[in-house]
Structure formats: C-alpha cells, structure tokens
Design a protein around this motif. Structure first.
Motif, short mmCIF file in Angstrom:
data_model
loop_
_atom_site.label_atom_id
_atom_site.label_comp_id
_atom_site.label_asym_id
_atom_site.label_seq_id
_atom_site.Cartn_x
_atom_site.Cartn_y
_atom_site.Cartn_z
N LYS A 27 51.98 41.04 40.57
CA LYS A 27 50.92 40.35 39.83
C LYS A 27 49.56 40.57 40.50
CE LYS A 27 51.58 36.23 38.16
NZ LYS A 27 51.96 34.81 38.04
N ALA A 30 48.47 44.17 39.96
CA ALA A 30 48.00 44.37 38.58
C ALA A 30 46.62 43.76 38.38
CB ALA A 30 49.01 43.78 37.61
N GLU A 31 46.38 42.58 38.98
CA GLU A 31 45.07 41.93 38.84
C GLU A 31 43.98 42.76 39.51
OE1 GLU A 31 42.79 37.74 39.83
OE2 GLU A 31 44.91 37.95 40.28
N GLU A 33 44.00 46.00 39.94
CA GLU A 33 43.78 47.17 39.09
C GLU A 33 42.94 46.83 37.87
OE1 GLU A 33 47.62 48.73 38.20
OE2 GLU A 33 47.97 49.38 40.27
N ARG A 34 43.20 45.66 37.24
CA ARG A 34 42.39 45.23 36.10
C ARG A 34 40.94 45.03 36.51
NH1 ARG A 34 46.71 41.85 35.07
NH2 ARG A 34 45.57 40.11 35.97
N ASN A 35 40.72 44.40 37.67
CA ASN A 35 39.36 44.14 38.15
C ASN A 35 38.62 45.45 38.43
OD1 ASN A 35 39.90 41.45 37.93
ND2 ASN A 35 40.21 41.12 40.11
N ARG A 36 39.32 46.44 38.97
CA ARG A 36 38.68 47.72 39.25
C ARG A 36 38.32 48.46 37.96
NH1 ARG A 36 42.40 49.78 44.34
NH2 ARG A 36 41.43 48.39 45.85
N ARG A 37 39.07 48.21 36.89
CA ARG A 37 38.75 48.84 35.60
C ARG A 37 37.63 48.10 34.88
NH1 ARG A 37 44.55 49.02 34.95
NH2 ARG A 37 44.35 47.18 33.64
N GLU A 39 37.86 44.76 33.88
CA GLU A 39 38.40 43.74 33.00
C GLU A 39 38.37 42.36 33.64
OE1 GLU A 39 42.28 44.89 31.67
OE2 GLU A 39 41.66 46.95 31.32
N TYR A 40 37.44 42.16 34.57
CA TYR A 40 37.37 40.90 35.29
C TYR A 40 36.81 39.81 34.39
CZ TYR A 40 35.98 37.36 38.64
OH TYR A 40 35.81 36.18 39.30
N THR A 41 37.42 38.64 34.41
CA THR A 41 36.91 37.50 33.65
C THR A 41 36.72 36.32 34.60
OG1 THR A 41 39.15 36.82 33.12
CG2 THR A 41 38.03 38.18 31.50
#
Length: 65
Positions: A27, A30-31, A33-37, A39-41
């Motif tokens: 988890k 994956a978080e 990787e999302r932040n690097r793309r 997709e941070y919220t």
C-alpha cells in the motif's frame, strides 16, 4: 502414462502478499508511485482545518476590529 506435475506456485505467491506487513508495504509503495505520477490529493481533514482557520480569522477580523 503421463505424470502430472503441479503448476509453479511461486508466481502466485509473489503476486499476493502473505501477511499484514507485506500488504502494508505494498500500500505504501503504491501510494508513493501515485504521488510521483502527480495523483496526490490533500486529505479532507486538512482542507476542513484550513477552511475553519480562514473563517475564524475572517470572523475575528470583523468582530475585533
């Protein structure tokens, strides 16, 4: 007669984490990787605190000045 050999299960073991530590690491990975793309919220509670602080400052400015 042909012999039956079970399929190699090592790929299934790698795909599915076995315990909560492995699931937690996945988890987190994956978080990141999302932040690097991008997709941070921002968490909802941070937005709520920021809104409350702005409204409180605005009300203090109105009533104290």
């Amino acid at each position: 007669m042909t012999s039956f050999q079970p399929a190699d299960r090592s790929s299934d073991d790698d795909a599915k984490p076995r315990n909560w530590v492995d699931r937690r690491r996945e988890k987190i990975r994956a978080e990141i990787e999302r932040n690097r793309r991008g997709e941070y919220t921002v968490p909802t509670w941070v937005l709520a605190v920021a809104l409350a602080a702005m409204v409180g400052a605005w009300l203090a400015l109105i009533f104290l000045v």
